[in-house]
Design an enzyme around this catalytic site. Structure first.
Site, mmCIF file in Angstrom:
data_model
loop_
_atom_site.group_PDB
_atom_site.id
_atom_site.type_symbol
_atom_site.label_atom_id
_atom_site.label_comp_id
_atom_site.label_asym_id
_atom_site.label_seq_id
_atom_site.Cartn_x
_atom_site.Cartn_y
_atom_site.Cartn_z
ATOM 1 N N LYS A 1 0.673 -1.396 -0.002
ATOM 2 C CA LYS A 1 -0.243 0.255 -0.053
ATOM 3 C C LYS A 1 1.105 1.242 -0.315
ATOM 4 O O LYS A 1 0.948 2.556 -0.227
ATOM 5 C CB LYS A 1 -1.260 0.011 1.250
ATOM 6 C CG LYS A 1 -2.009 -1.059 0.894
ATOM 7 C CD LYS A 1 -3.091 -1.034 1.631
ATOM 8 C CE LYS A 1 -4.423 -1.737 1.316
ATOM 9 N NZ LYS A 1 -3.835 -3.695 1.530
HETATM 10 C C1 LIG Z 1 -4.120 -4.496 0.904
HETATM 11 C C2 LIG Z 1 -3.339 -6.042 0.960
HETATM 12 C C3 LIG Z 1 -4.049 -6.394 -0.440
HETATM 13 C C4 LIG Z 1 -4.848 -6.792 -0.960
HETATM 14 O O1 LIG Z 1 -5.470 -5.834 -2.181
HETATM 15 P P1 LIG Z 1 -6.471 -5.083 -3.243
HETATM 16 O O2 LIG Z 1 -5.492 -4.123 -3.408
HETATM 17 O O3 LIG Z 1 -6.828 -4.404 -2.665
HETATM 18 O O4 LIG Z 1 -7.095 -5.677 -3.744
HETATM 19 C C5 LIG Z 1 -3.183 -7.867 0.068
HETATM 20 N N1 LIG Z 1 -2.308 -8.193 0.472
HETATM 21 C C6 LIG Z 1 -1.273 -7.283 1.601
HETATM 22 C C7 LIG Z 1 -0.218 -7.104 2.205
HETATM 23 C C8 LIG Z 1 -2.428 -6.304 1.259
HETATM 24 O O5 LIG Z 1 -2.281 -5.294 2.646
#
Ligand SMILES: *Cc1c(COP(=O)(O)O)cnc(C)c1O
Length: 497
Positions: free
Chosen positions: A132
């Protein structure tokens, strides 16, 4: 290709439209949608057209990444979608967002080659050790820039079960005009995640631990969001996964990883993506629609496989809280996928009236829809449609994750986190059906999920030097009841300071 390209007639200007637009000539510019969440009609913003890239552009991007680095590539890619921030300012924004200092590596998104046709694309080297950061670091710079330009300030209010909150806090920390109020479910994040957030000592970052679960935190945020007067008075904003700028920032790493895993523009790669809210893989879809040489997009879920069901059957059925499992890849524990509407809108050939119907009245009444209810023309036959967009799907269980973490550790000496393990499992299962190299996206560092790593490997993962001692640092967090009034009071008091 069905569903693309879309409306023309914008004279080369980058315009954004809502997935639920009644009047598709109603458009907005990038900075007009940057600080907003949903469109006023409840839809999500999409670019009116996906810019198309040709061979010369792809070659230029390759040279840019190889000679000037990730930030320079990011500038070129996002420039195609942002035409109301001057180019030199946008370059500065990208250069501040993607530094070696923040990501611990000049590559920003390095790769590990496991074999000729299997790679890991590392997206989790940022300040919060989750992918993120890739989006949030750019968002932080964009917000600071735009708020400064408008002479405004913003109080970001959010709820997190782990990764989003710390990523947002590290991105917004120290930015003039921005405060962050973040709700977390008390005692429910991993010890490392709690340490990451609560060790931040900055009066503009306010962490609250709610006596409840994540959904309670989200309900509080929602209830405050529905109070328009309070929202306006305290200029409350969000950094939701539906923010278009976040999706856009993520398009860049699909380009960068494609470049790193190929030698020239004629070669394609596939991506395996651990999916929750459909934000990450949506960016892959956008890159593919632009003409980046992407073959397959492999959508991997855990036990909460709402999206696997959709891609197999065309039925999208939102789940209740009771039907949503708490798993060992918690950032993928979703009951509905907040970004999914954008993809469906594309799939329906940008039929925004049908998208509005399916995601509005149909979902709220029935809790589900079958894609053929809205449209038979664009989506029949179903398997072919899914193939047209490159999608393949699969899911894994806790036992699969444990076995996959073990397998990758034994065979390659690499430790992967449980979310990456979901994507790896599905990639390995689908390998024989895919004719191009697969890049498995790593979305978190294993250090965030010690318990599962210990279960798999019998020992904790290595703690990267920059996180050493993080659990011993002093913490600042306000403990509150499951009560929106307490949150309001804290916002009021903080803003009065
Ligand atoms: C947010 C997240 C995901 C999922 O990603 P999306 O964009 O919501 O599909 C997968 N793995 C981790 C570690 C995350 O923080």
């Amino acid at each position: 290709m069905k569903g693309a390209p879309f409306a023309t007639g914008y004279d080369g200007a980058m315009r954004y439209v809502s997935t639920r637009a009644q009047d598709p000539t109603q458009t907005a510019s990038f900075t007009e949608i940057l600080l907003e969440g949903l469109a006023p009609d409840g839809g999500l913003y999409l670019p009116a057209e996906y810019p198309q890239v040709d061979r010369a552009t792809l070659d230029d991007w390759r040279t840019t990444l190889n000679t000037q680095g990730y930030a320079a590539l990011a500038h070129k890619v996002v420039s195609l979608y942002i035409d109301d921030i001057p180019g030199s300012d946008l370059l500065g924004i990208c250069q501040r967002a993607y530094t070696e200092e923040k990501f611990g590596t000049p590559d920003i998104v390095p790769t590990t080659r496991l074999s000729n046709d299997l790679f890991i694309g590392h997206l989790s080297n940022g300040p919060s050790a989750a992918f993120k950061d890739m989006a949030m670091q750019l968002l932080g710079e964009l917000f600071a820039y735009e708020l400064g330009r408008q002479g405004r300030s913003l109080n970001i209010l959010g709820a997190t079960s782990g990764d989003t909150g710390s990523s947002a806090e590290y991105a917004m920390m120290g930015k003039p005009g921005v405060r962050v109020f973040m709700l977390t479910p008390a005692g429910r994040m991993t010890p490392f995640q709690q340490a990451q957030m609560f060790s931040i000592q900055d009066p503009a970052i306010i962490n609250m631990a709610v006596d409840g679960v994540f959904d309670d935190c989200q309900d509080i945020v929602k209830s405050i969001g529905q109070d328009a007067a309070f929202k306006a008075k305290y200029s409350i904003g969000a950094v939701n996964s539906i923010n278009w700028a976040r999706v856009l920032a993520q398009v860049v790493y699909y380009v960068a990883l494609w470049i790193r895993c190929t030698d020239e523009a004629t070669q394609k790669v596939s991506f395996s993506v651990p999916t929750g809210n459909f934000g990450n893989i949506l960016a892959g879809h956008v890159a593919r629609m632009m003409g980046v040489p992407i073959d397959r997009l492999i959508l991997a879920t855990n036990e909460n496989n709402v999206l696997e069901d959709f891609f197999k059957t065309g039925l999208y059925k939102v789940r209740s809280r009771e039907e949503t499992w708490a798993t060992s890849s918690p950032s993928m524990d979703i009951s509905k996928a907040s970004n999914f509407e954008r993809f469906v809108c594309d799939m329906l050939g940008r039929d925004t009236a049908t998208t509005a119907k399916l995601f509005g009245p149909t979902l709220s009444k029935a809790g589900s829809f079958h894609i053929s209810e809205g449209d038979t023309q664009n989506v029949q036959p179903w398997e072919e449609t899914v193939g047209t967009y490159g999608f393949m799907t699969g899911s894994s269980t806790h036992a699969d994750r444990i076995a996959t973490i073990q397998e990758i550790h034994t065979n390659f000496g690499v430790t992967i986190d449980p979310h990456t393990a979901d994507a790896m499992r599905v990639a390995l299962n689908q390998h024989k059906h895919v004719k191009t190299p697969i890049v498995v996206l790593e979305t978190a560092l294993p250090v965030k999920f010690q318990e599962t790593i210990v279960e798999a490997l019998g020992a904790p993962p290595v703690t990267p030097a920059r996180f050493e001692g993080i659990e011993d640092r002093p913490r600042t967090v306000i403990n509150i009841d499951n009560d929106p009034h307490q949150v309001r009071a804290i916002i009021e008091k903080t803003c009065a300071r």
